[in-house]
Scaffold this motif. Structure first.
Motif, PDB file in Angstrom:
ATOM      1  N   VAL A 184      60.675  40.134   0.704  1.00 28.48           N
ATOM      2  CA  VAL A 184      59.673  39.460   1.526  1.00 28.48           C
ATOM      3  C   VAL A 184      60.329  38.369   2.366  1.00 28.48           C
ATOM      4  N   ARG A 185      61.245  37.624   1.717  1.00 24.88           N
ATOM      5  CA  ARG A 185      61.938  36.555   2.431  1.00 24.88           C
ATOM      6  C   ARG A 185      62.810  37.112   3.560  1.00 24.88           C
ATOM      7  N   ILE A 186      63.516  38.205   3.259  1.00 24.41           N
ATOM      8  CA  ILE A 186      64.371  38.819   4.280  1.00 24.41           C
ATOM      9  C   ILE A 186      63.520  39.316   5.451  1.00 24.41           C
ATOM     10  N   MET A 187      62.379  39.922   5.100  1.00 27.98           N
ATOM     11  CA  MET A 187      61.487  40.396   6.159  1.00 27.98           C
ATOM     12  C   MET A 187      60.955  39.222   6.978  1.00 27.98           C
ATOM     13  N   HIS A 188      60.638  38.121   6.265  1.00 30.23           N
ATOM     14  CA  HIS A 188      60.157  36.937   6.978  1.00 30.23           C
ATOM     15  C   HIS A 188      61.234  36.395   7.911  1.00 30.23           C
ATOM     16  N   LEU A 189      62.476  36.303   7.374  1.00 34.34           N
ATOM     17  CA  LEU A 189      63.571  35.795   8.197  1.00 34.34           C
ATOM     18  C   LEU A 189      63.853  36.726   9.371  1.00 34.34           C
ATOM     19  N   ALA A 190      63.655  38.025   9.133  1.00 33.95           N
ATOM     20  CA  ALA A 190      63.951  38.996  10.182  1.00 33.95           C
ATOM     21  C   ALA A 190      62.909  38.974  11.283  1.00 33.95           C
ATOM     22  N   THR A 191      61.697  38.509  10.965  1.00 34.62           N
ATOM     23  CA  THR A 191      60.622  38.584  11.944  1.00 34.62           C
ATOM     24  C   THR A 191      60.020  37.233  12.299  1.00 34.62           C
ATOM     25  N   ARG A 192      60.468  36.150  11.650  1.00 26.05           N
ATOM     26  CA  ARG A 192      59.869  34.840  11.891  1.00 26.05           C
ATOM     27  C   ARG A 192      60.929  33.816  12.282  1.00 26.05           C
ATOM     28  N   PRO A 235      62.517  30.402  11.806  1.00 28.69           N
ATOM     29  CA  PRO A 235      62.516  29.536  10.618  1.00 28.69           C
ATOM     30  C   PRO A 235      61.983  28.128  10.874  1.00 28.69           C
ATOM     31  N   LEU A 236      62.050  27.643  12.110  1.00 26.92           N
ATOM     32  CA  LEU A 236      61.600  26.278  12.385  1.00 26.92           C
ATOM     33  C   LEU A 236      60.084  26.196  12.546  1.00 26.92           C
ATOM     34  N   THR A 237      59.509  27.087  13.337  1.00 29.55           N
ATOM     35  CA  THR A 237      58.082  27.003  13.648  1.00 29.55           C
ATOM     36  C   THR A 237      57.224  27.961  12.833  1.00 29.55           C
ATOM     37  N   GLY A 238      57.845  28.965  12.209  1.00 26.27           N
ATOM     38  CA  GLY A 238      57.070  29.974  11.503  1.00 26.27           C
ATOM     39  C   GLY A 238      56.429  31.001  12.411  1.00 26.27           C
ATOM     40  N   LEU A 239      56.652  30.895  13.716  1.00 25.91           N
ATOM     41  CA  LEU A 239      56.107  31.863  14.666  1.00 25.91           C
ATOM     42  C   LEU A 239      56.940  33.147  14.642  1.00 25.91           C
ATOM     43  N   PRO A 240      56.388  34.258  15.125  1.00 24.51           N
ATOM     44  CA  PRO A 240      57.210  35.464  15.270  1.00 24.51           C
ATOM     45  C   PRO A 240      58.451  35.175  16.117  1.00 24.51           C
ATOM     46  N   ASN A 241      59.551  35.859  15.780  1.00 27.47           N
ATOM     47  CA  ASN A 241      60.773  35.676  16.554  1.00 27.47           C
ATOM     48  C   ASN A 241      60.890  36.771  17.613  1.00 27.47           C
ATOM     49  N   ARG A 242      62.057  36.843  18.230  1.00 23.97           N
ATOM     50  CA  ARG A 242      62.223  37.789  19.344  1.00 23.97           C
ATOM     51  C   ARG A 242      62.008  39.231  18.897  1.00 23.97           C
ATOM     52  N   ALA A 243      62.553  39.596  17.714  1.00 22.50           N
ATOM     53  CA  ALA A 243      62.414  40.978  17.248  1.00 22.50           C
ATOM     54  C   ALA A 243      60.946  41.334  17.043  1.00 22.50           C
ATOM     55  N   ALA A 244      60.192  40.437  16.389  1.00 19.74           N
ATOM     56  CA  ALA A 244      58.770  40.696  16.170  1.00 19.74           C
ATOM     57  C   ALA A 244      58.011  40.716  17.490  1.00 19.74           C
TER      58      ALA A 244
END
Length: 736
Positions: free
Chosen positions: A294-302, A304-313
């Motif tokens: 779950v953490r890896i998925m979160h890091l992969a898609t979120r 880390p600073l804002t909790g918003l989706p990242n570029r990949a997501a």
């Protein structure tokens, strides 16, 4: 040990509770001030010990004792009195009290008696409790595998009661029980609390005759325990977590076969517990792996600073939004959002403030948009928004306006009220692109055009924007080639002492001689060099060329005292000291003839690293100047800590210094501060004699600007210096 206190004095009650709080394993379960309340409370709570005040305002402690004993309560009792040796002593002992203590004199004796009643703790108590917790078996439902063992133990040893007792911190809890309704008792009165300290089977043949247990509530109370045999349950690590025990209300002894049977059955319990422990460990490992996934998925898609989706997501959601728009024949929008001058805030106020600002911007955007919309952080100060299912371009424009207003609203960060501007670029599907890459590229172009138009602007993509993008890309390619072809030259502008009119220094300014476009303005290629990372190579050329030219001028009588070179924030890294040292050695220029100019905002970025670098440069003899002083956010405390030599007043304050009272006041303040910090002060942008005179009257050290000379190529600057020598006496030139 569970204690019930009967005392009608609040002062004495508070004192007793305070004394008992310091005893490990002791807990007050209730208190009463009258005889009736005491009897009711003791029979309800069934404590291990009752502390009774002999004289109560309503009733007496002696009557309480008699009544609870008559009701079958086997709790130990201690009577407290102001006259422990009085006539009631014998009556209290006869009624079943263990002792009578004087409230004042015998407090320590009472505490010693309580400690004596507590079972001894194993030497590895902490480790033992940790092992018990790891099994995760406390307070779990009964299990047939353990119940079979207790039933077999009761049958083989011919006793009515058999238990698997786990000894917790303050209680013993029964994982399995035969012949008893209770699920737990206090550890303080448990036989198992003693058994876990033994290496072998612990047997009490007649508890009523054993001084350790004769007054035990389980012996004297309705349980009427007489016989006890408990085999410690010892884990492989040596932790005795409880016992397999048998109990009878009649005194008895065990034969050898019965002893062996209890020992074997206890081993079986341990085996089952070990198996349970392994299962628990496997479950924990599965849970850890699940949490890690779950953490890896979160890091992969979120982010880390804002909790918003990242570029990949973001790209995944953009792709899905395009498919939905194709299916439903509805337009959708993609937006790029960039914060204006965020780097200045981050550098001047620190990364913590910058991070907090980004988090608050993210929260505002997420709150502003619909649940079906997506807001993502791409990194740095860039955000992006996907707006599915719009009616048209007007909807996207309204959202862009709302975004700008929300971001621009004041925010308070670490006690500071800040405003941040932003630029937004908008691209619409399908008008501006049918694929995700096209929409992203076009929204990015629109955002750069919005930024070029000023703060808090949005722009919708237009085809002509591609031409500007091509121009910028071409300029970047030309810039890379210019470094290889050495198309850069240095021009030199003098710094003049206002008090003596001599040349006090010279600043080296880089110019790009483009083979097709001629001179390219520094404001056009310097930011591009910083953005593309080419600034280090460009800065290295500037330093080497400036020191090479300084070496040419050194033999001359009119050689300027110092050569100043500008250093970008991106050049503030440890290698800069090595670069200056190598250039000085290569050209034979003493580094005390070199000054580096750093913008005010750069001083606050990466504070400790910058401070260490500047200290290293000062150690080499290099002077440090703060360029464009007065327009940044550097604090006075920062200036005091940094090893500076020079402040250069920004031209914005010099333009109207001769007739604008506010500008004159600001300049005068900077000069006063410079004198207080023992810093040389240079005024930039001096264009006319009125400015020169005003600055001289104020006590400014040096001036620089077109009033004296524009930046000149090296040969023209040499001729300019020679003309000053011929025009003035030597003692007025400031050359020594």
């Amino acid at each position: 040990m569970r204690i019930y206190i009967v005392e009608d004095s609040d002062l004495v009650l508070g004192t007793l509770k305070h004394m008992l709080a310091g005893l490990p394993g002791v807990r007050v379960v209730g208190n009463a001030a009258t005889e009736e309340a005491a009897v009711t409370g003791i029979l309800k709570h069934r404590p291990d010990l009752a502390l009774l005040d002999l004289a109560l305002a309503a009733g007496s402690g002696l009557n309480v004792l008699r009544r609870v004993r008559a009701a079958g309560c086997g709790a130990r009792a201690l009577v407290l009195s102001n006259h422990a040796d009085g006539p009631y002593r014998e009556a209290c002992l006869a009624a079943g009290a263990e002792a009578v203590y004087d409230k004042v004199r015998d407090a320590q004796a009472m505490l010693d008696q309580l400690r004596a009643w507590l079972p001894p703790q194993p030497t590895n108590e902490g480790k033992r409790l940790q092992a018990l917790r790891r099994l995760k078996i406390l307070d779990t439902p009964q299990e047939e595998v353990f119940d079979e063992i207790t039933r077999l133990a009761a049958r083989l040893l011919e006793v009515p009661v058999a238990l698997i007792s786990l000894v917790d911190e303050n209680r013993q809890w029964f994982k399995s029980r035969v012949g008893i309704a209770a699920t737990e008792t206090s550890r303080a009165v448990s036989f198992c609390g003693h058994a876990i300290n033994q290496a072998e089977l612990f047997v009490v043949e007649d508890a009523s005759r054993d001084p350790r247990f004769a007054d035990n509530p389980l012996v004297r109370g309705p349980e009427q325990v007489r016989f006890y045999a408990g085999m410690p349950l010892v884990l492989p690590g040596g932790e005795a977590i409880g016992t397999l025990c048998v109990i009878d209300q009649e005194p008895r002894s065990l034969g050898e076969v019965q002893r062996q049977a209890l020992t074997v059955l206890a081993r079986q319990v341990v085996t089952e517990l070990e198996l349970r422990g392994r299962v628990a460990e496997l479950e924990q490992e599965v849970e850890r792996r699940r949490a890690a996934e779950v953490r890896i998925m979160h890091l992969a898609t979120r982010d880390p600073l804002t909790g918003l989706p990242n570029r990949a997501a973001l790209m995944d959601r953009l792709s899905q939004a395009i498919k939905v728009a194709q299916r439903d024949a509805h337009p959708m929008a993609f937006m790029f959002l960039d914060l204006d001058r965020f780097k200045l805030i981050n550098d001047s106020l620190g990364h913590q403030v910058g991070d907090a600002l980004l988090q608050q911007v993210g929260e505002r955007l997420a709150t502003l948009l619909r649940d079906s919309d997506t807001v993502a952080r791409l990194g740095g100060d860039e955000f992006a928004v996907v707006l599915p299912r719009l009616e048209g371009l007007e909807d996207a424009c309204r959202v862009a306006e709302k975004i700008i207003a929300a971001v621009n609203a004041p925010m308070t960060l670490q006690g500071r009220e800040l405003r941040v501007d932003c630029s937004v670029g908008v691209a619409i599907y399908p008008e501006h692109g049918r694929g995700d890459e096209a929409l992203v590229r076009h929204a990015d172009l629109a955002m750069y055009h919005a930024k070029a138009s000023g703060s808090n602007q949005y722009r919708v993509y237009a085809a002509e924007m591609n031409a500007a993008a091509v121009e910028r890309l071409t300029l970047e390619c030309d810039l890379r080639q210019a470094l290889i072809r050495r198309e850069f030259v240095l021009h030199y502008q003098p710094q003049i002492g206002l008090q003596g009119e001599g040349v006090s220094g010279v600043e080296a300014l880089v110019r790009w001689v483009h083979p097709e476009h001629g001179l390219v303005p520094p404001m056009k290629f310097i930011p591009l060099a910083e953005e593309t990372g080419l600034i280090w190579d460009l800065g290295r050329y500037v330093i080497d060329e400036a020191l090479r030219q300084m070496a040419v001028w050194l033999p001359r009588r009119d050689c300027p005292p110092r050569m100043a070179v500008n250093v970008s924030p991106a050049q503030l890294r440890p290698e800069l000291a090595d670069l200056l040292r190598a250039a000085g050695r290569a050209h034979g220029v003493p580094l005390d003839r070199v000054e580096v100019e750093i913008t005010e905002s750069a001083l606050a970025s990466d504070g400790p690293q910058v401070l260490e670098l500047l200290a290293n440069l000062r150690g080499l003899g290099v002077s440090i100047a703060v360029d464009d002083f007065g327009v940044g956010y550097s604090s006075l405390a920062l200036l005091r800590r940094l090893p500076l030599n020079t402040l250069k007043i920004d031209r914005a304050f010099v333009d109207e210094v001769a007739f604008n009272h506010q500008d004159a006041t600001i300049v005068q303040s900077i000069l006063s501060m410079g004198r207080g910090l023992n810093l040389r002060v240079v005024a930039e942008g001096v264009e006319d004699d009125q400015q020169r005179v005003a600055l001289r009257v104020m006590g400014c050290d040096d001036a620089q600007g077109y009033h004296y000379s524009r930046p000149l190529p090296a040969d023209e600057f040499a001729a300019w210096m020679a003309s000053r020598v011929s025009d003035r006496p030597a003692n007025a030139l400031g050359f020594g």
